[in-house]
Design a protein around this motif. Structure first.
Motif, PDB file in Angstrom:
ATOM      1  N   VAL A  40       0.838  -1.199   0.000  1.00 19.51           N
ATOM      2  CA  VAL A  40       0.000   0.000   0.000  1.00 19.51           C
ATOM      3  C   VAL A  40       0.874   1.251   0.000  1.00 19.51           C
ATOM      4  N   GLU A  41       1.895   1.270   0.843  1.00 17.74           N
ATOM      5  CA  GLU A  41       2.773   2.440   0.935  1.00 17.74           C
ATOM      6  C   GLU A  41       3.492   2.694  -0.382  1.00 17.74           C
ATOM      7  N   ALA A  42       3.967   1.622  -1.015  1.00 11.68           N
ATOM      8  CA  ALA A  42       4.670   1.779  -2.292  1.00 11.68           C
ATOM      9  C   ALA A  42       3.731   2.303  -3.369  1.00 11.68           C
ATOM     10  N   ALA A  43       2.500   1.809  -3.388  1.00 13.60           N
ATOM     11  CA  ALA A  43       1.537   2.252  -4.393  1.00 13.60           C
ATOM     12  C   ALA A  43       1.185   3.723  -4.203  1.00 13.60           C
ATOM     13  N   LEU A  44       1.055   4.170  -2.964  1.00 10.33           N
ATOM     14  CA  LEU A  44       0.734   5.567  -2.712  1.00 10.33           C
ATOM     15  C   LEU A  44       1.846   6.493  -3.187  1.00 10.33           C
ATOM     16  N   LYS A  45       3.081   6.020  -3.173  1.00  9.25           N
ATOM     17  CA  LYS A  45       4.201   6.838  -3.647  1.00  9.25           C
ATOM     18  C   LYS A  45       4.106   7.107  -5.143  1.00  9.25           C
ATOM     19  N   ASP A  46       3.386   6.264  -5.872  1.00  5.46           N
ATOM     20  CA  ASP A  46       3.209   6.481  -7.309  1.00  5.46           C
ATOM     21  C   ASP A  46       2.189   7.567  -7.601  1.00  5.46           C
ATOM     22  N   GLY A  47       1.405   7.952  -6.597  1.00  3.83           N
ATOM     23  CA  GLY A  47       0.505   9.086  -6.742  1.00  3.83           C
ATOM     24  C   GLY A  47      -0.799   8.827  -7.470  1.00  3.83           C
ATOM     25  N   LYS A  48      -1.156   7.551  -7.709  1.00  2.00           N
ATOM     26  CA  LYS A  48      -2.389   7.249  -8.424  1.00  2.00           C
ATOM     27  C   LYS A  48      -3.503   6.752  -7.504  1.00  2.00           C
ATOM     28  N   GLY A  49      -3.228   6.775  -6.206  1.00  2.00           N
ATOM     29  CA  GLY A  49      -4.203   6.237  -5.265  1.00  2.00           C
ATOM     30  C   GLY A  49      -4.151   4.731  -5.198  1.00  2.00           C
TER      31      GLY A  49
END
Length: 235
Positions: A40-49
């Motif tokens: 989840v944390e890694a995905a949020l860093k991509d900025g797409k939710g």
């Protein structure tokens, strides 16, 4: 008479208070372990939710995950009375709600609220929020993935992260979703799987394969959470 009583605002408020209080009690008295939250944390860093998908039967303790992130957290909730009670009950945890349900392509005449809900969820994802989604809700069949979550991921570009919770103490109810009613003083586990993306150009057999992959991933993380808690998935 009883139906009218339970539809009254005071009764709804009382039910919402009981739900929120019970969730808070279970969370406060249990020991919780998060596994895979780095996805989840890694995905949020991509900025797409992030679209956090979990079965309807594992809904009870999902709101408590709000404590683990600074991101805004939204949850798709039924526009019906039961959905409003749940929304009021868990609002104390800082979860925001989108009313409606994912549109059913087989019932185009009833899709106005679904289209609005999808649009609101897509807007939240553009703000890099977490959107909770129960892809077998609101009425089942249980643990069978409906297409709404795939459509949302495709149009938004946000990844789907399959998730589940389980507890060492609690009971699965005889409801369509085999709802897991967690008990206080449990050992609890949240499990998140690897993200699954849906290409914007995907169609036909490709979408069918992705739908099957997401369903299988949700089943897998649910079984993993149950195994960690020492619970048989069917119990």
């Amino acid at each position: 008479m009883l139906k009218r009583l339970f539809r009254s605002r005071p009764a709804m408020q009382a039910a919402a208070w009981l739900i929120g209080t019970y969730i808070g009690l279970v969370y406060a008295t249990s020991r919780w372990t998060l596994q895979g939250y780095d996805h989840v944390e890694a995905a949020l860093k991509d900025g797409k939710g992030v679209i956090l998908a979990f079965w309807h039967g594992r809904l009870l303790m999902a709101a408590a995950v709000r404590k683990q992130t600074d991101a805004r957290v939204f949850m798709l909730i039924s526009a019906h009375r039961d959905g409003e009670i749940i929304a009021q009950g868990v609002s104390r945890f800082g979860v925001e709600f989108i009313r409606g349900s994912a549109a059913n392509p087989k019932k185009p005449g009833k899709n106005k609220s679904g289209a609005s809900a999808i649009a609101q969820m897509a807007a939240a994802l553009r703000e890099n929020a977490i959107v909770g989604f129960t892809p077998d809700g609101p009425r089942g069949p249980g643990e069978t993935l409906k297409p709404g979550v795939i459509r949302l991921a495709q149009m938004s570009g946000a990844p789907i992260i399959p998730a589940a919770y389980s507890v060492s103490r609690g009971k699965r109810l005889s409801t369509w979703d085999r709802f897991l009613l967690a008990a206080p003083f449990s050992r609890g586990y949240y499990v998140a799987g690897a993200p699954i993306t849906v290409p914007a150009e995907a169609s036909g057999e490709t979408l069918d394969r992705i739908r099957a992959d997401v369903e299988a991933a949700l089943i897998a993380v649910t079984r993993e959470a149950d195994a960690l808690a020492g619970r048989k998935t069917e119990d």
